[in-house]
Structure formats: structure tokens, C-alpha cells
Design an enzyme around this catalytic site. Sequence first.
Site, mmCIF file in Angstrom:
data_model
loop_
_atom_site.group_PDB
_atom_site.id
_atom_site.type_symbol
_atom_site.label_atom_id
_atom_site.label_comp_id
_atom_site.label_asym_id
_atom_site.label_seq_id
_atom_site.Cartn_x
_atom_site.Cartn_y
_atom_site.Cartn_z
ATOM 1 N N LYS A 14 13.940 48.037 39.829
ATOM 2 C CA LYS A 14 15.092 48.835 39.355
ATOM 3 C C LYS A 14 14.920 49.234 37.877
ATOM 4 O O LYS A 14 15.115 50.385 37.513
ATOM 5 C CB LYS A 14 16.405 48.036 39.513
ATOM 6 C CG LYS A 14 16.697 47.595 40.931
ATOM 7 C CD LYS A 14 18.017 46.849 41.047
ATOM 8 C CE LYS A 14 18.099 45.548 40.283
ATOM 9 N NZ LYS A 14 17.196 44.473 40.769
ATOM 10 N N ARG A 89 27.037 44.673 41.960
ATOM 11 C CA ARG A 89 26.367 43.595 42.684
ATOM 12 C C ARG A 89 27.311 42.860 43.610
ATOM 13 O O ARG A 89 26.891 41.929 44.306
ATOM 14 C CB ARG A 89 25.836 42.590 41.682
ATOM 15 C CG ARG A 89 24.383 42.797 41.303
ATOM 16 C CD ARG A 89 24.118 41.886 40.145
ATOM 17 N NE ARG A 89 22.815 41.294 40.182
ATOM 18 C CZ ARG A 89 21.828 41.679 39.373
ATOM 19 N NH1 ARG A 89 21.987 42.675 38.547
ATOM 20 N NH2 ARG A 89 20.676 41.058 39.414
ATOM 21 N N ARG A 128 5.695 38.660 35.659
ATOM 22 C CA ARG A 128 6.444 39.089 34.465
ATOM 23 C C ARG A 128 6.806 37.878 33.597
ATOM 24 O O ARG A 128 6.774 37.947 32.383
ATOM 25 C CB ARG A 128 7.716 39.837 34.882
ATOM 26 C CG ARG A 128 8.435 40.437 33.686
ATOM 27 C CD ARG A 128 9.661 41.214 34.080
ATOM 28 N NE ARG A 128 10.670 40.344 34.672
ATOM 29 C CZ ARG A 128 11.800 40.768 35.210
ATOM 30 N NH1 ARG A 128 12.051 42.053 35.243
ATOM 31 N NH2 ARG A 128 12.660 39.926 35.722
ATOM 32 N N ARG A 134 11.755 35.723 29.630
ATOM 33 C CA ARG A 134 13.045 35.605 30.331
ATOM 34 C C ARG A 134 13.166 34.217 30.937
ATOM 35 O O ARG A 134 12.312 33.793 31.709
ATOM 36 C CB ARG A 134 13.166 36.693 31.413
ATOM 37 C CG ARG A 134 13.828 37.955 30.890
ATOM 38 C CD ARG A 134 13.973 39.016 31.934
ATOM 39 N NE ARG A 134 14.850 38.651 33.055
ATOM 40 C CZ ARG A 134 15.335 39.526 33.919
ATOM 41 N NH1 ARG A 134 15.047 40.814 33.771
ATOM 42 N NH2 ARG A 134 16.097 39.134 34.909
ATOM 43 N N ARG A 145 18.038 33.440 42.522
ATOM 44 C CA ARG A 145 18.473 34.843 42.332
ATOM 45 C C ARG A 145 18.352 35.623 43.649
ATOM 46 O O ARG A 145 19.219 36.419 43.990
ATOM 47 C CB ARG A 145 17.626 35.518 41.252
ATOM 48 C CG ARG A 145 18.018 35.096 39.844
ATOM 49 C CD ARG A 145 16.895 35.302 38.849
ATOM 50 N NE ARG A 145 16.526 36.687 38.664
ATOM 51 C CZ ARG A 145 15.383 37.072 38.076
ATOM 52 N NH1 ARG A 145 14.528 36.186 37.626
ATOM 53 N NH2 ARG A 145 15.121 38.353 37.939
HETATM 54 P P1 AP5 Z 1 11.634 45.343 37.311
HETATM 55 O O1 AP5 Z 1 11.564 46.824 37.248
HETATM 56 O O2 AP5 Z 1 12.063 44.598 36.097
HETATM 57 O O3 AP5 Z 1 12.529 44.906 38.565
HETATM 58 P P2 AP5 Z 1 14.099 44.740 38.631
HETATM 59 O O4 AP5 Z 1 14.493 45.114 40.019
HETATM 60 O O5 AP5 Z 1 14.759 45.460 37.517
HETATM 61 O O6 AP5 Z 1 14.141 43.158 38.449
HETATM 62 P P3 AP5 Z 1 15.017 42.276 37.481
HETATM 63 O O7 AP5 Z 1 14.434 40.897 37.551
HETATM 64 O O8 AP5 Z 1 15.133 42.845 36.127
HETATM 65 O O9 AP5 Z 1 16.335 42.356 38.257
HETATM 66 P P4 AP5 Z 1 17.454 41.355 38.415
HETATM 67 O O10 AP5 Z 1 18.367 42.092 39.296
HETATM 68 O O11 AP5 Z 1 17.114 39.988 38.855
HETATM 69 O O12 AP5 Z 1 17.844 41.103 36.904
HETATM 70 P P5 AP5 Z 1 18.991 41.666 36.008
HETATM 71 O O13 AP5 Z 1 18.424 41.822 34.672
HETATM 72 O O14 AP5 Z 1 19.693 42.805 36.625
HETATM 73 O O15 AP5 Z 1 10.209 44.826 37.815
HETATM 74 C C1 AP5 Z 1 9.903 43.466 37.877
HETATM 75 C C2 AP5 Z 1 8.391 43.299 37.644
HETATM 76 O O16 AP5 Z 1 7.692 43.938 38.684
HETATM 77 C C3 AP5 Z 1 7.913 43.940 36.341
HETATM 78 O O17 AP5 Z 1 6.915 43.128 35.781
HETATM 79 C C4 AP5 Z 1 7.335 45.292 36.792
HETATM 80 O O18 AP5 Z 1 6.305 45.749 35.952
HETATM 81 C C5 AP5 Z 1 6.824 44.944 38.170
HETATM 82 N N1 AP5 Z 1 6.891 46.082 39.091
HETATM 83 C C6 AP5 Z 1 7.909 46.979 39.233
HETATM 84 N N2 AP5 Z 1 7.624 47.859 40.191
HETATM 85 C C7 AP5 Z 1 6.409 47.508 40.688
HETATM 86 C C8 AP5 Z 1 5.570 48.051 41.711
HETATM 87 N N3 AP5 Z 1 5.948 49.134 42.415
HETATM 88 N N4 AP5 Z 1 4.397 47.442 41.961
HETATM 89 C C9 AP5 Z 1 4.006 46.356 41.250
HETATM 90 N N5 AP5 Z 1 4.733 45.805 40.242
HETATM 91 C C10 AP5 Z 1 5.931 46.379 39.986
HETATM 92 O O19 AP5 Z 1 20.011 40.411 36.042
HETATM 93 C C11 AP5 Z 1 19.710 39.175 35.452
HETATM 94 C C12 AP5 Z 1 20.901 38.246 35.595
HETATM 95 O O20 AP5 Z 1 22.036 38.791 34.892
HETATM 96 C C13 AP5 Z 1 21.422 38.033 37.029
HETATM 97 O O21 AP5 Z 1 20.716 36.991 37.685
HETATM 98 C C14 AP5 Z 1 22.882 37.668 36.777
HETATM 99 O O22 AP5 Z 1 23.028 36.347 36.356
HETATM 100 C C15 AP5 Z 1 23.242 38.589 35.606
HETATM 101 N N6 AP5 Z 1 23.765 39.898 36.034
HETATM 102 C C16 AP5 Z 1 23.190 41.118 35.814
HETATM 103 N N7 AP5 Z 1 23.955 42.096 36.326
HETATM 104 C C17 AP5 Z 1 25.024 41.486 36.896
HETATM 105 C C18 AP5 Z 1 26.147 41.979 37.614
HETATM 106 N N8 AP5 Z 1 26.314 43.295 37.857
HETATM 107 N N9 AP5 Z 1 27.052 41.082 38.054
HETATM 108 C C19 AP5 Z 1 26.912 39.754 37.819
HETATM 109 N N10 AP5 Z 1 25.855 39.220 37.158
HETATM 110 C C20 AP5 Z 1 24.923 40.091 36.701
#
Ligand code: AP5
Length: 193
Positions: A14, A89, A128, A134, A145
Site C-alpha cells: 500500500k 481498517r 523491511r 519499525r 498484524r
Molecule cells: P509496503 O508498501 O510498506 O506495504 P504496506 O502494505 O504499506 O505495509 P505496511 O507494513 O506499511 O502496512 P501496515 O498496514 O501493517 O502498516 P501501517 O503503517 O498502515 O511494503 C512492505 C515491504 O514490501 C517494503 O519493503 C516494500 O519495498 C516491499 N514491497 C512492496 N511491494 C512489493 C512487491 N510488489 N514485490 C516485492 N516487494 C514489495 O500500520 C501500522 C500500525 O499502525 C498498525 O498495526 C496499527 O497498530 C496502526 N494503524 C495504522 N492505521 C490504522 C487505522 N486506520 N486504524 C487503527 N490502527 C491503525
Amino acid sequence: MFNLVLFGPPGSGKGTQSENILKTYKLQHISTGDLLRNEVSNMTPLGTEAKKYMDQGMLVPDEVVIGMISSKIDETPDARGFIFDGFPRTRAQAEALDKLLEFKNTRIQLVLALEVPEEDLIKRLLGRGETSGRSDDNLEVITKRIKEYHAKTEPVASYYQSQGKLERIAGHHPIPDTFKLLCKEINNYILPA
Ligand code: AP5
């Protein structure tokens, strides 16, 4: 205005694809994960509270996240549109977002759901974790997660499906190939700026 939700499990791409989309279509990027990590690193009361949930791989309470989104939307009233990354979410967040946008005479037009096999998600996030700093990119928290995603977030897809807004995208391809699939869908609504 064109408003897009980029939906998918942790590690589905994402954040990576949001960067590509915002450059191509000149949209504002709103990532609740980034906003929360910013609060944590600034050691605000909100950040201190949120960290307890984030470190355990659990969702932060809805009211905290919804409040953050509302003020972020207000910061850029002239935006061409928004990419919502990692939000909504829960069903409560999805309903709150609909109300917020309605108040601004706009709405979510499209929800792109990235689908990636679980073993790839884990591999990507562990990879990552070697450099990201992180605190939630370790196997124990990644597993929680993903579990939290299946329990609370995956059902949000059917909320958008029933509104005819959901498109599922195969997200296991290399980054540029997945980006092309996303663009194909977005181009039905707006063209690159
Ligand atoms: P990346 O693009 O970072 O993937 P992502 O889907 O954004 O993963 P995140 O870990 O950032 O998402 P998340 O939903 O767990 O975390 P968030 O920050 O929202 O890619 C990941 C890796 O893969 C990178 O190294 C990238 O280079 C690689 N990659 C990407 N595409 C690829 C491909 N096609 N092929 C190979 N490699 C690839 O949330 C963190 C925490 O915050 C949550 O756990 C929760 O506690 C809180 N939180 C956030 N939003 C909310 C909400 N709305 N409500 C409640 N709690 C929330």
C-alpha cells in the site's frame, strides 16, 4: 475530486504503490500508519497511547484514527483528491470516512484491494525490518498484524463491494507490474496529471 482507498494486508504494498500513484496522479497521500508513527516519534500524548497498540500489532482505537483523518483532510482543501492508505481498517472507520467526505460534497470512488499470498507478506516485512527500524516489523508482531487484518479489516472489503467500488488486484507481481494494474483501474476515473 477523486478519492481512492488502497486496501490490503500488512506488506501488500500500500505504501509503496501510494508513492507511485501520488506522483503520477498528483493526489494527496493520507497514511494513518505514517501519521501515527509521526505522533510516536514526537512523543505526543496521542503517540504514547497509540504505541501501546502498534507494538502489539493491534489496531489503534477508531476514535483516535478518525480524528486524525478529519484534520488531515482539512489541511488541503484544494486537493485533486486523496489516496487513503491503511484507512479505513474497520467498518466504523469506513462509515466515518463516508460521513466526512459527504460533508465535503465528495465521496470514495474506488477501492483497490491488493492481494498477496501470506508467505510473501511475511518475507517482505521481515526484509523491511532489517533496515526500517519499525518496532512492529518482527515475526511475532507481523503475525499478530496479519491476524488483526483478517479479523477486523478484511470485512471492510464487503462494505465497499456492496457499494460496487471494490476492485481486487493481484499484488504479488514486481512493483512496476502491480503499479500498471492499479493504473489501469484508476485511469477509468482520472488521467495522469
Ligand atoms: P509496503 O508498501 O510498506 O506495504 P504496506 O502494505 O504499506 O505495509 P505496511 O507494513 O506499511 O502496512 P501496515 O498496514 O501493517 O502498516 P501501517 O503503517 O498502515 O511494503 C512492505 C515491504 O514490501 C517494503 O519493503 C516494500 O519495498 C516491499 N514491497 C512492496 N511491494 C512489493 C512487491 N510488489 N514485490 C516485492 N516487494 C514489495 O500500520 C501500522 C500500525 O499502525 C498498525 O498495526 C496499527 O497498530 C496502526 N494503524 C495504522 N492505521 C490504522 C487505522 N486506520 N486504524 C487503527 N490502527 C491503525
